[in-house]
Design a protein around this motif. Structure first.
Motif, PDB file in Angstrom:
ATOM      1  N   ALA A   1     -67.989 -15.289   9.385  1.00 38.81           N
ATOM      2  CA  ALA A   1     -67.760 -14.746   8.047  1.00 38.81           C
ATOM      3  C   ALA A   1     -66.929 -15.749   7.263  1.00 38.81           C
ATOM      4  N   TYR A   2     -67.233 -15.884   5.991  1.00 33.57           N
ATOM      5  CA  TYR A   2     -66.543 -16.837   5.125  1.00 33.57           C
ATOM      6  C   TYR A   2     -65.950 -16.099   3.932  1.00 33.57           C
TER       7      TYR A   2
ATOM      8  N   LEU B   1     -61.738  -8.941   2.482  1.00 31.51           N
ATOM      9  CA  LEU B   1     -61.223  -9.169   3.826  1.00 31.51           C
ATOM     10  C   LEU B   1     -61.442  -7.941   4.708  1.00 31.51           C
TER      11      LEU B   1
ATOM     12  N   MET C   1     -64.922  -7.865   5.951  1.00 32.50           N
ATOM     13  CA  MET C   1     -65.115  -8.791   7.065  1.00 32.50           C
ATOM     14  C   MET C   1     -64.532  -8.227   8.359  1.00 32.50           C
ATOM     15  N   LEU C   2     -63.351  -7.634   8.278  1.00 29.86           N
ATOM     16  CA  LEU C   2     -62.709  -7.087   9.469  1.00 29.86           C
ATOM     17  C   LEU C   2     -63.496  -5.896  10.033  1.00 29.86           C
TER      18      LEU C   2
ATOM     19  N   TYR D   1     -66.581  -9.852  12.945  1.00 28.53           N
ATOM     20  CA  TYR D   1     -67.124 -11.189  13.138  1.00 28.53           C
ATOM     21  C   TYR D   1     -66.369 -11.908  14.248  1.00 28.53           C
TER      22      TYR D   1
ATOM     23  N   LEU E   1     -63.687 -16.025  11.556  1.00 29.96           N
ATOM     24  CA  LEU E   1     -63.354 -15.797  10.154  1.00 29.96           C
ATOM     25  C   LEU E   1     -62.909 -17.121   9.563  1.00 29.96           C
TER      26      LEU E   1
ATOM     27  N   LEU F   1     -61.328 -18.520   6.300  1.00 29.17           N
ATOM     28  CA  LEU F   1     -60.621 -18.061   5.112  1.00 29.17           C
ATOM     29  C   LEU F   1     -60.234 -19.275   4.271  1.00 29.17           C
TER      30      LEU F   1
ATOM     31  N   LEU G   1     -54.144  -9.881  10.167  1.00 36.57           N
ATOM     32  CA  LEU G   1     -54.933 -10.851  10.930  1.00 36.57           C
ATOM     33  C   LEU G   1     -54.431 -10.955  12.353  1.00 36.57           C
TER      34      LEU G   1
END
Length: 176
Positions: free
Chosen positions: A83-84, A144, A147-148, A152, A155, A157, A176
């Motif tokens: 994930a970006y 974010l 994504m969490l 994934y 990550l 970031l 995180l």
């Protein structure tokens, strides 16, 4: 410029998920980096630090298969999900609330997303407003959480604290 990574020596070590050997990236007469050798194991945290224009974003794009490399090899495990989180937060639906945009309907997922949103400082009054009315920092936090929630393996970031105040930065670190 040569690329070197210094890894945190604590924490879980395991299976290699990304590896570069003799990686080089050039544009016509300009070489961004050459002879880059590194690997990233599952569970590691890596910081990519350097001056503007040195090739950080280009390397990220290469890992994401959005940019080619000039020489060498860049291998990624077939099973990893990447994930970006870019600095661009304008791709969220501006007319939906955070909860609607994330799209979860089952009770367990909704509870998890609300907990993550709250942990990042997004209280009920904020997550029930249209995303278009949220600050850039609040939108970054919604992305974010998305994504969490999707769990994934990697990550990436890109300057995730740019739009965040100090308490929000600390909350991001804790999350995180």
């Amino acid at each position: 410029v040569q690329i070197r990574f210094q890894f945190d020596t604590q924490g879980k070590r395991g299976k290699r998920i990304i590896e570069a050997k003799r990686l080089k990236k050039s544009y016509k007469d300009r070489t961004l980096f050459y002879n880059a050798n590194f690997y990233i194991n599952h569970g590691e945290r890596v910081g990519l630090i350097g001056e503007n224009g040195c090739g950080k974003t280009t390397l990220i794009q290469m890992i994401l298969d959005q940019e080619s490399y000039t020489e060498g090899d860049l291998w990624k495990s077939d099973s990893i999900k990447i994930a970006y989180l870019s600095q661009d937060v304008d791709d969220l639906p501006s007319d939906k609330t955070s909860i609607e945009a994330l799209g979860y309907t089952d009770q367990e997922s909704v509870l998890k997303e609300r907990t993550l949103l709250a942990n990042l400082g997004l209280k009920e009054a904020i997550i029930t407003k249209p995303i278009g009315t949220l600050s850039l920092g609040e939108r970054t936090r919604v992305k974010l959480v998305d994504m969490l929630m999707k769990e994934y393996d990697v990550l990436i970031l890109d300057e995730p604290t740019n739009h965040l105040d100090l308490p929000s930065r600390e909350q991001l670190e804790n999350t995180l």
